[in-house]
Scaffold this motif. Structure first.
Motif, PDB file in Angstrom:
ATOM      1  N   LEU A  69       0.915  -1.335  -0.047  1.00 48.54           N
ATOM      2  CA  LEU A  69       0.082  -0.155   0.058  1.00 48.54           C
ATOM      3  C   LEU A  69       0.853   1.115  -0.054  1.00 48.54           C
ATOM      4  CD1 LEU A  69      -2.863  -0.780   2.428  1.00 48.54           C
ATOM      5  CD2 LEU A  69      -2.793  -0.836  -0.142  1.00 48.54           C
ATOM      6  N   SER A  70       0.317   2.280  -0.677  1.00 51.84           N
ATOM      7  CA  SER A  70       1.027   3.603  -0.674  1.00 51.84           C
ATOM      8  C   SER A  70       0.906   4.325   0.745  1.00 51.84           C
ATOM      9  CB  SER A  70       0.740   4.512  -2.049  1.00 51.84           C
ATOM     10  OG  SER A  70       0.913   5.808  -1.823  1.00 51.84           O
ATOM     11  N   GLY A  71       1.758   5.219   0.834  1.00 49.21           N
ATOM     12  CA  GLY A  71       1.532   6.195   2.164  1.00 49.21           C
ATOM     13  C   GLY A  71       0.251   6.960   2.135  1.00 49.21           C
ATOM     14  N   GLN A  72      -0.198   7.281   0.714  1.00 53.73           N
ATOM     15  CA  GLN A  72      -1.362   8.056   0.418  1.00 53.73           C
ATOM     16  C   GLN A  72      -2.677   7.250   1.178  1.00 53.73           C
ATOM     17  OE1 GLN A  72      -2.097   9.714  -3.179  1.00 53.73           O
ATOM     18  NE2 GLN A  72       0.054   9.699  -3.904  1.00 53.73           N
ATOM     19  N   VAL A 132      -0.322  -6.397   4.929  1.00 56.60           N
ATOM     20  CA  VAL A 132      -0.121  -5.037   4.332  1.00 56.60           C
ATOM     21  C   VAL A 132       1.364  -4.739   4.708  1.00 56.60           C
ATOM     22  CG1 VAL A 132      -0.760  -2.869   4.627  1.00 56.60           C
ATOM     23  CG2 VAL A 132      -2.507  -4.343   4.884  1.00 56.60           C
ATOM     24  N   GLU A 133       1.910  -4.216   3.482  1.00 52.67           N
ATOM     25  CA  GLU A 133       3.395  -4.061   3.595  1.00 52.67           C
ATOM     26  C   GLU A 133       3.339  -2.658   3.303  1.00 52.67           C
ATOM     27  OE1 GLU A 133       5.779  -6.069   0.787  1.00 52.67           O
ATOM     28  OE2 GLU A 133       5.415  -8.238   1.648  1.00 52.67           O
ATOM     29  N   LEU A 134       4.109  -2.032   4.116  1.00 45.34           N
ATOM     30  CA  LEU A 134       4.537  -0.438   4.025  1.00 45.34           C
ATOM     31  C   LEU A 134       6.043  -0.138   4.221  1.00 45.34           C
ATOM     32  CD1 LEU A 134       2.699   2.163   3.750  1.00 45.34           C
ATOM     33  CD2 LEU A 134       2.476   2.212   6.152  1.00 45.34           C
ATOM     34  N   THR A 135       6.523   0.692   3.318  1.00 44.85           N
ATOM     35  CA  THR A 135       8.030   1.129   3.410  1.00 44.85           C
ATOM     36  C   THR A 135       8.247   2.158   4.829  1.00 44.85           C
ATOM     37  OG1 THR A 135       7.765   3.239   2.120  1.00 44.85           O
ATOM     38  CG2 THR A 135       8.162   1.004   1.010  1.00 44.85           C
ATOM     39  N   GLU A 136       9.580   2.019   5.009  1.00 43.05           N
ATOM     40  CA  GLU A 136       9.977   2.990   6.233  1.00 43.05           C
ATOM     41  C   GLU A 136       9.575   4.202   5.943  1.00 43.05           C
ATOM     42  OE1 GLU A 136      13.517   1.684   8.535  1.00 43.05           O
ATOM     43  OE2 GLU A 136      14.121   1.089   6.599  1.00 43.05           O
ATOM     44  N   SER A 137       9.897   4.916   4.670  1.00 46.13           N
ATOM     45  CA  SER A 137       9.701   6.262   4.452  1.00 46.13           C
ATOM     46  C   SER A 137       8.378   6.484   4.344  1.00 46.13           C
ATOM     47  CB  SER A 137      10.216   6.230   3.002  1.00 46.13           C
ATOM     48  OG  SER A 137      11.639   6.394   3.082  1.00 46.13           O
ATOM     49  N   GLU A 138       7.395   5.758   3.936  1.00 51.83           N
ATOM     50  CA  GLU A 138       6.056   5.631   3.829  1.00 51.83           C
ATOM     51  C   GLU A 138       5.306   5.940   5.338  1.00 51.83           C
ATOM     52  OE1 GLU A 138       4.923   2.696   1.367  1.00 51.83           O
ATOM     53  OE2 GLU A 138       4.810   3.903  -0.499  1.00 51.83           O
ATOM     54  N   ILE A 139       5.968   5.021   5.942  1.00 46.43           N
ATOM     55  CA  ILE A 139       5.452   4.965   7.661  1.00 46.43           C
ATOM     56  C   ILE A 139       5.847   6.475   8.179  1.00 46.43           C
ATOM     57  CG2 ILE A 139       6.291   4.050   9.999  1.00 46.43           C
ATOM     58  CD1 ILE A 139       6.286   1.394   8.650  1.00 46.43           C
ATOM     59  N   MET A 140       6.809   6.953   8.058  1.00 41.63           N
ATOM     60  CA  MET A 140       7.456   8.168   8.903  1.00 41.63           C
ATOM     61  C   MET A 140       6.705   9.365   8.112  1.00 41.63           C
ATOM     62  SD  MET A 140       9.005   6.854  11.128  1.00 41.63           S
ATOM     63  CE  MET A 140       9.495   8.388  11.835  1.00 41.63           C
ATOM     64  N   ILE A 154       7.144  -4.420   7.549  1.00 43.70           N
ATOM     65  CA  ILE A 154       7.874  -2.950   6.746  1.00 43.70           C
ATOM     66  C   ILE A 154       8.890  -3.786   5.769  1.00 43.70           C
ATOM     67  CG2 ILE A 154       9.658  -1.433   7.681  1.00 43.70           C
ATOM     68  CD1 ILE A 154       8.619  -1.306  10.260  1.00 43.70           C
ATOM     69  N   ASP A 155       8.314  -3.129   4.762  1.00 38.58           N
ATOM     70  CA  ASP A 155       9.089  -3.519   3.550  1.00 38.58           C
ATOM     71  C   ASP A 155      10.365  -2.766   3.119  1.00 38.58           C
ATOM     72  OD1 ASP A 155       9.586  -4.868   0.918  1.00 38.58           O
ATOM     73  OD2 ASP A 155       8.160  -3.794  -0.113  1.00 38.58           O
ATOM     74  N   ASP A 156      11.177  -3.324   2.721  1.00 37.15           N
ATOM     75  CA  ASP A 156      12.748  -2.443   2.167  1.00 37.15           C
ATOM     76  C   ASP A 156      13.457  -2.038   3.525  1.00 37.15           C
ATOM     77  OD1 ASP A 156      11.792  -2.704  -0.414  1.00 37.15           O
ATOM     78  OD2 ASP A 156      11.059  -0.680  -0.760  1.00 37.15           O
ATOM     79  N   VAL A 158       3.810  -3.743  14.461  1.00 39.17           N
ATOM     80  CA  VAL A 158       4.526  -4.548  13.156  1.00 39.17           C
ATOM     81  C   VAL A 158       4.709  -5.835  13.584  1.00 39.17           C
ATOM     82  CG1 VAL A 158       6.500  -4.495  11.766  1.00 39.17           C
ATOM     83  CG2 VAL A 158       5.764  -2.407  12.426  1.00 39.17           C
ATOM     84  N   ASP A 159       4.318  -6.975  12.516  1.00 36.70           N
ATOM     85  CA  ASP A 159       4.763  -8.343  12.490  1.00 36.70           C
ATOM     86  C   ASP A 159       5.839  -8.863  12.195  1.00 36.70           C
ATOM     87  OD1 ASP A 159       2.009  -9.297  14.172  1.00 36.70           O
ATOM     88  OD2 ASP A 159       1.387  -7.910  12.309  1.00 36.70           O
ATOM     89  N   THR A 160       6.418  -8.136  10.766  1.00 41.52           N
ATOM     90  CA  THR A 160       7.263  -8.844  10.112  1.00 41.52           C
ATOM     91  C   THR A 160       8.349  -7.693   9.713  1.00 41.52           C
ATOM     92  OG1 THR A 160       5.847 -10.323   9.218  1.00 41.52           O
ATOM     93  CG2 THR A 160       7.876  -9.967   7.824  1.00 41.52           C
ATOM     94  N   LEU A 161       9.462  -7.917   9.456  1.00 38.00           N
ATOM     95  CA  LEU A 161      10.595  -6.988   8.908  1.00 38.00           C
ATOM     96  C   LEU A 161      11.046  -7.758   7.451  1.00 38.00           C
ATOM     97  CD1 LEU A 161      12.976  -5.709  11.662  1.00 38.00           C
ATOM     98  CD2 LEU A 161      10.548  -4.727  10.654  1.00 38.00           C
ATOM     99  N   LYS A 162      11.165  -6.896   6.484  1.00 42.34           N
ATOM    100  CA  LYS A 162      11.414  -7.648   5.159  1.00 42.34           C
ATOM    101  C   LYS A 162      12.886  -6.987   4.768  1.00 42.34           C
ATOM    102  CE  LYS A 162       8.752  -8.876   1.935  1.00 42.34           C
ATOM    103  NZ  LYS A 162       7.795  -9.122   0.906  1.00 42.34           N
ATOM    104  N   ILE A 163      13.979  -7.766   4.965  1.00 43.50           N
ATOM    105  CA  ILE A 163      15.384  -7.203   4.552  1.00 43.50           C
ATOM    106  C   ILE A 163      15.401  -6.903   2.989  1.00 43.50           C
ATOM    107  CG2 ILE A 163      17.719  -7.558   4.682  1.00 43.50           C
ATOM    108  CD1 ILE A 163      17.149  -9.596   6.958  1.00 43.50           C
TER     109      ILE A 163
END
Length: 573
Positions: A411-414, A442-450, A472-474, A490-495
């Motif tokens: 999903l996008s930060g939007q 649901v996956e969301l990147t660090e930058s979008e989270i912040m 958390i993706d990337d 958060v449940d999962t970290l994706k390296i």
């Protein structure tokens, strides 16, 4: 010459007053009643009016009332002539705006004295208003040419200065460089720290730029977080690179505002005169295009204009136009990249990845059209399409008894900035297809989270509360601070694959990857490695306790039919 209008219905008195004033050097006009007097005043705009009170057709009060309502005649000094019996009525005259009155009979000295006093006062008032008008004109000119916040030249003055710079360069056979600067992700600062600090930061940025460039160069604020610089000294491309890099370094240093250290990055587009174009408007387009390309390349960088960028821009616009039609033509497809458990070596889920089957271009990958969808706002519609399609596919697989595992969607930060809850949208789609939330991630990147952390925490908590997993993706490529992991559900970290690809050859990547696995496990989180392509990478990840993996070593993203065959056939590592 001073012009005086005399309004008097008694001919003899009118002639006598006019003769006296003419003898004193005034230009004198006469009117036999108030109606004629009003018309003459509006036509000739005299410097002073002398009027009788009692007159046929329109008396002096009526004439004064009409003249005071007209901006052109409203400030003309007005002296009433009144008989002794009418003297008590002068209060009404003064309330209407009369400046003085003379009681009949009066001497020439009394008449001339009153006129002189009224004209002096009128001249003083006129001079005061002229001075105020001049000051207002100067202030208006400044406001129309300078940015009110930073006091830098605004877009209007910048265009003029650019044309002057081009003319000067033509005459002296010199080269100039035009830079467009855009502050990356400035909305995050406004959203998190407030618009007051945002304004203070704009002023600080302007001051740094102003101090950095030479007096002959130009710095302007064009709009919002966009600035422009014109280098007018003799300059070549290599000198421009050095100057621009200094600007990037200058602006990347922290700004201390209101007790906080604020860091920013900048994207800069550069075009050169006369190499790229001779016209100001075209140079502006070039610099703007180069700046957006620098932003698309990852921000905190600069990009020189080239004719190739025009081609890319045309392709970008064509894709943007086609993207709207893609929904109606049902051109989007979902592919599924299998997710494997590193202990059992079995498929335990997949990541849903969107593809665009363009009628002319063939299969278009997300890297090309997702940024366009973000810019146009179509990303929201695209996200809902992905959620709906995944749930529809899960329903079909469940009816076949396929053990599909958990399916991840991006999903996008939007989606997290909407006022309406994302939870309601997803929950409704899950209900429509009778899908349990535990099958969705649901996956969301660090930058979008912040980007809007408070809002994001709220929405992610809502999703997690109904049973949806959060990943958390990337991971490792966004914000360096890890403190947010304590606060986000958060449940999962994706390296990210950038660490995985060199994990067996680069000791730094190996150390970072091991640290991320340990960090995740200490926080009771699952770890997924992305982009696994070799047996050596797989062995390293397995040895160091990574939970799951996805990558070309096992499978590329495939259409749902192929994923179904893999699961039914029991394909494994």
């Amino acid at each position: 010459m001073t012009t005086i209008l005399v309004i008097e219905d008694v001919d003899a008195l009118r002639e006598e007053i006019m003769e006296t004033l003419t003898y004193e050097g005034f230009n004198v006009l006469g009117a036999e009643n108030g109606l004629v007097g009003v018309r003459m005043a509006q036509t000739h705009l005299p410097n002073l009016i002398i009027s009788d009170v009692a007159m046929p057709e329109l008396d002096g009060y009526g004439a004064l009332s009409i003249l005071r309502q007209n901006p052109e005649t409203g400030m003309i000094p007005f002296i009433f002539l009144t008989a002794k019996a009418e003297k008590a009525d002068m209060r009404q005259a003064m309330q209407l705006g009369a400046d003085d009155y003379l009681t009949k009979p009066f001497t020439s000295e009394e008449l001339l004295g009153s006129i002189a006093a009224r004209l002096r006062k009128y001249d003083s008032i006129k001079e005061h208003y002229q001075e105020e008008n001049e000051q207002a004109t100067v202030k208006l000119a400044h406001l129309s040419h300078y940015d009110d916040l930073t006091q830098l030249p605004n877009r209007i003055l910048f265009h003029s200065l650019l044309r002057e710079s081009i003319l000067h360069s033509q005459l002296n056979h010199k080269q100039i460089a035009l830079l467009f600067l855009d502050i990356d992700n400035f909305n995050i600062i406004n959203n998190t720290l407030g618009y007051d600090i945002g304004d203070q930061l704009f002023k600080a940025i302007a001051e740094r730029l102003r101090r950095h460039v030479s007096p002959s160069d130009v710095v302007a604020r064009l709009r919002g977080d966009e600035f422009a610089v014109i280098f007018v000294d003799p300059i070549n491309a290599e000198q421009v690179k050095l100057k621009v890099q200094k600007i990037l370094d200058l602006l990347s240093k922290s700004f201390s505002l209101c007790g906080q250290n604020i860091f920013i990055t900048t994207s800069i587009g550069i075009t050169l005169y006369p190499n790229d174009h001779h016209e100001a408007d075209e140079l502006i387009k070039n610099a703007d295009l180069a700046m957006y390309h620098a932003k698309a390349q990852g921000r905190n960088s600069y990009q020189f204009y080239s004719s190739q960028l025009n081609t890319q821009s045309s392709e970008h616009m064509a894709l943007a136009n086609s993207l709207h039609q893609a929904f109606e033509q049902n051109e989007f497809r979902l592919h599924y990249q299998p997710l494997l458990d590193l202990k059992t070596k079995q498929i335990v889920g997949a990541e849903a990845l969107i593809r665009w089957q363009h009628p002319k271009l063939g299969l278009v990958m997300p890297g090309k059209f997702i940024p366009i969808a973000e810019e146009t706002g179509l990303i929201l519609r695209l996200g809902e399409f992905v959620i709906t399609s995944v749930c529809q596919q899960l329903q079909a697989w469940q009816q076949k008894g396929l053990p599909h595992g958990r399916i991840a969607i991006n999903l996008s930060g939007q989606h997290f900035r909407l006022q309406d809850s994302l939870r309601h949208t997803i929950a409704k789609i899950l209900r429509d297809y009778n899908i349990s939330p535990i099958h969705l991630e649901v996956e969301l990147t660090e930058s979008e989270i912040m980007q809007n952390s408070d809002r994001t925490i709220q929405v992610l908590s809502e999703l997690r509360n109904i049973g949806i997993h959060i990943a958390i993706d990337d991971f490792g490529t966004g914000y360096s601070s890890l403190s947010y992991l304590k606060h986000f559900p958060v449940d999962t970290l994706k390296i990210d694959r950038c660490f995985v690809q060199d994990v067996t050859t680069d000791r730094h990547d190996a150390a970072i990857t091991i640290a991320m696995i340990d960090l995740a496990h200490n926080l009771s989180l699952n770890v997924i490695a992305e982009g696994v392509e070799t047996e050596e990478q797989l062995a390293f990840l397995t040895q160091n306790g990574c939970d799951r993996m996805q990558g070309y070593l096992f499978s590329r993203p495939v259409p749902p039919e192929e994923f179904e065959k893999m699961v039914m056939g029991g394909k494994h590592l």
